[in-house]
Design an enzyme around this catalytic site. Structure first.
Site, short mmCIF file in Angstrom:
data_model
loop_
_atom_site.label_atom_id
_atom_site.label_comp_id
_atom_site.label_asym_id
_atom_site.label_seq_id
_atom_site.Cartn_x
_atom_site.Cartn_y
_atom_site.Cartn_z
N LYS A 52 0.86 -1.20 0.00
CA LYS A 52 0.00 0.00 0.00
C LYS A 52 0.89 1.24 0.00
O LYS A 52 1.92 1.28 0.70
CB LYS A 52 -0.90 -0.03 1.24
N SER A 127 -9.72 1.82 2.61
CA SER A 127 -8.86 2.55 1.70
C SER A 127 -7.82 1.70 0.98
O SER A 127 -7.24 2.15 -0.01
CB SER A 127 -8.14 3.66 2.47
N SER A 151 -10.00 -0.45 6.83
CA SER A 151 -9.38 -0.39 5.49
C SER A 151 -8.66 -1.63 5.02
O SER A 151 -8.24 -1.69 3.87
CB SER A 151 -8.42 0.80 5.42
N1 GLN Z 1 -13.29 4.24 5.78
C1 GLN Z 1 -12.75 4.70 7.02
C2 GLN Z 1 -12.32 6.14 6.88
O1 GLN Z 1 -12.58 6.67 5.87
C3 GLN Z 1 -11.59 3.83 7.43
C4 GLN Z 1 -10.34 4.13 6.70
C5 GLN Z 1 -9.17 3.31 7.15
O2 GLN Z 1 -9.31 2.30 7.84
N2 GLN Z 1 -8.00 3.79 6.79
O3 GLN Z 1 -11.75 6.73 7.73
#
Ligand code: GLN
Length: 447
Positions: A52, A127, A151
Site C-alpha cells: 500500500k 482505503s 481499510s
Molecule cells: N473508511 C474509514 C475512513 O474513511 C476507514 C479508513 C481506514 O481504515 N484507513 O476513515
C-alpha cells in the site's frame, strides 16, 4: 516476479491497482536471489509483494495517493518492508488507496479509481483497495494494507479474500504514513488463511522505533491452525444483524454460523450495545489525530510545494495545502481541527474518548466467556463506482461493523463467507488482544 509485473501492467487499464511499479529493482532483487539459490528455510523468499502506498519504501516513490506527496521518494524503508525484504520478499509495486487512507472505496485517490476484482463496475472497497484488488485478481499472492477503521477488512470482504488487522501494537507502524495514530495498524491480504498467518509471523514484533508496538511473544501463527473449532465459544452480536445490514449479507453469514455449530463450536447471541456510537466517536477521534498528523505537509519538508518568489511563509502553507490535499482530506482536517479547538474539546474529543472506553468495555465483557466474535464485515456487498461519492455520511456508514474493533484495538479478520448476487460477502472474526492465533484457527476451520 516477472509474471507478477506482467500481470500488474496488463491489468492497469482495467483495474488500476498500482500507483507505482518497481520493475527494474524488483527484477534486480529477484535475479540476486536466483543467483544465491532458493532459500528453502524461508517460505517468503522470492515471493512478489504489493505494498500500500502509505508505507514508505526506500528509493521508491511513496505518495499516500495524494498530490501533496506525488514526487516524494523516501530515504528509508518502513519496519515491515525491512522485515519482508530481509526474508527475500520482493516489492513489485505500490498500490492505489484513498488519499491518506481516508475513505472506503479507493475513489479519493489523486491517481484515479481502482476497480473491484470481481466486477469492474464496483468499488474495491477502501482505503486499501489497490492491495485487495491486486491479490484477488491474481496479480500477487500477498499485499500489505493498513486499517484505521476497516481499510483492510472491508476491501478484503468486497474482493473475497483474507485480510487481517492485527491487534494494535502487534506490528510496528514505523514508516507508515500516520492517519489516526491510536487506531492505525498494518496487516496482510492473502488468498488463503495459512498464507496470511505466515506473513503476520514475519512482520509482527516489538520495534524500538514505534513506542506503541508491544513486547509480546510472536508465535508461528501457522502452528495449531488445524486444531478445529470443537468447543470454541463464539459470540454473535445482535447489533451486527440489525436494520441497515443488507439481507443477502445476513443470510450468508447466518449460514456460516450454522456451519460453525455443525463443526462443534458453541454459538450464542451477545450484545455490543455501544457499537452503534462507534462511527460518531471514530470520526471525531480519527479526524482529530489526522489534523495533527497532517500538519507536517507544509510545502517545505516533503513532496509537493507551491513555492513561489516573494511569498510569505503563511502563503506558502496555505497555497501548498490548498492545492496539495483533496476534498476528503480537507474535510477531515477541518473536522479534526474544530473538534480539538479550545472551547469544543470537552464537547467533542473528550466525549469521543469516553464513548471509546464504553466500546472497549463492551468487548471485554463478551470476551470474558467467549473466544471469538463473529459477524458480517460490511453492511453490504461492493457498491457501484461513483454511487456514494457525493454523500460522505453514507460512505462513513459503511464501516459500522469494523470501526468498533479499531477503537478497542482488537485483532479482526475478514474472509470470504460466500456470495450474494454474485458478489463476495465477508465474514468478520474478532479476537481477544494478541490472540490472532485463535482467529486463524477459526478461519482455517471454515476455509
Ligand atoms: N473508511 C474509514 C475512513 O474513511 C476507514 C479508513 C481506514 O481504515 N484507513 O476513515
Amino acid at each position: 516476479t516477472k509474471a507478477a509485473l506482467k500481470k500488474a501492467k496488463n491489468s492497469q487499464s482495467e483495474i488500476n491497482a498500482y500507483i507505482t511499479l518497481n520493475e527494474e529493482n524488483a527484477l534486480k532483487h529477484a535475479a540476486e536471489l536466483d543467483a544465491k539459490g532458493i532459500d528453502f528455510q524461508n517460505i517468503l523468499s522470492g515471493i512478489p509483494f504489493a505494498i500500500k502506498d502509505n508505507l514508505v519504501t526506500k528509493g521508491l516513490r511513496t505518495t499516500a495517493a495524494s498530490h501533496i506527496l506525488d514526487n516524494f521518494v523516501p530515504v528509508y524503508d518502513a519496519a515491515v518492508i525491512e522485515k519482508l525484504t530481509s526474508l527475500g520478499a520482493i516489492t513489485i509495486g505500490k498500490t492505489n488507496m484513498d488519499e491518506f487512507a481516508m475513505g472506503g472505496s479507493t475513489e479519493t485517490s489523486y491517481f484515479g479509481k481502482t476497480a473491484n476484482a470481481w466486477d469492474h463496475t464496483k468499488v474495491p472497497g477502501g482505503s486499501s483497495g489497490g492491495s485487495a484488488s491486486a491479490v484477488a485478481s491474481g496479480i500477487v499472492p500477498v499485499a500489505l494494507g493498513s486499517d484505521t477503521g476497516g481499510s483492510i477488512r472491508q476491501p478484503a470482504a468486497f474482493n473475497g479474500i483474507v485480510g487481517l488487522k492485527p491487534t494494535y501494537g502487534r506490528v510496528s507502524r514505523w514508516g507508515l504514513i500516520a492517519f489516526g495514530s491510536s487506531l492505525d495498524q498494518i496487516g496482510p491480504f492473502t488468498r488463503t488463511v495459512k498464507d496470511n498467518a505466515r506473513v503476520l509471523s514475519a512482520i509482527a514484533g516489538k520495534d524500538q522505533r514505534d513506542t506503541t508496538s508491544e513486547d509480546q511473544a510472536v508465535p508461528d501463527f501457522t502452528k495449531g491452525i488445524e486444531a478445529g473449532v470443537k468447543g470454541l465459544r463464539i459470540g454473535v452480536p445482535k447489533e451486527y444483524f440489525a436494520a441497515g445490514i443488507d439481507e443477502g449479507v445476513k443470510k450468508v453469514i447466518k449460514q456460516v454460523i450454522a456451519k460453525f455449530e455443525s463443526l462443534g463450536a458453541e454459538v450464542d447471541e451477545v450484545s455490543l450495545p455501544h457499537s452503534k456510537y462507534g462511527i460518531a466517536a471514530y470520526y471525531i477521534l480519527a479526524s482529530s489525530e489526522a489534523s495533527s498528523n497532517l500538519q507536517r505537509f507544509d510545502g517545505i519538508r516533503y513532496g509537493f510545494s507551491a513555492r513561489k518568489e516573494g511569498e510569505t511563509l503563511e502563503d506558502l502553507y496555505v497555497q501548498t495545502r490548498s492545492e496539495g490535499f483533496g476534498a476528503e482530506v480537507k474535510r477531515r482536517i477541518m473536522l479534526g481541527t474544530f473538534a480539538l479547538s479550545a472551547g469544543f474539546y470537552d464537547a467533542y474529543f473528550k466525549k469521543g474518548a469516553q464513548v471509546r472506553t464504553l466500546i472497549i468495555q463492551d468487548f471485554a465483557k463478551v470476551f470474558k466467556d467467549h473466544d471469538v466474535i463473529l459477524g458480517p464485515t460490511t453492511t453490504s456487498t461492493a457498491f457501484d463506482l461513483g454511487s456514494e461519492n457525493d454523500d460522505p455520511v453514507k460512505m462513513y456508514m459503511n464501516d459500522l461493523l469494523t470501526i468498533p474493533v479499531n477503537l478497542a484495538g482488537l485483532p479482526g479478520m475478514s474472509l470470504n463467507a460466500g456470495f450474494s448476487d454474485g458478489l463476495p460477502v465477508g465474514l468478520q472474526i474478532i479476537g481477544k488482544p494478541f490472540d490472532e492465533s485463535t482467529i486463524y484457527q477459526t478461519a482455517y476451520a471454515f476455509e
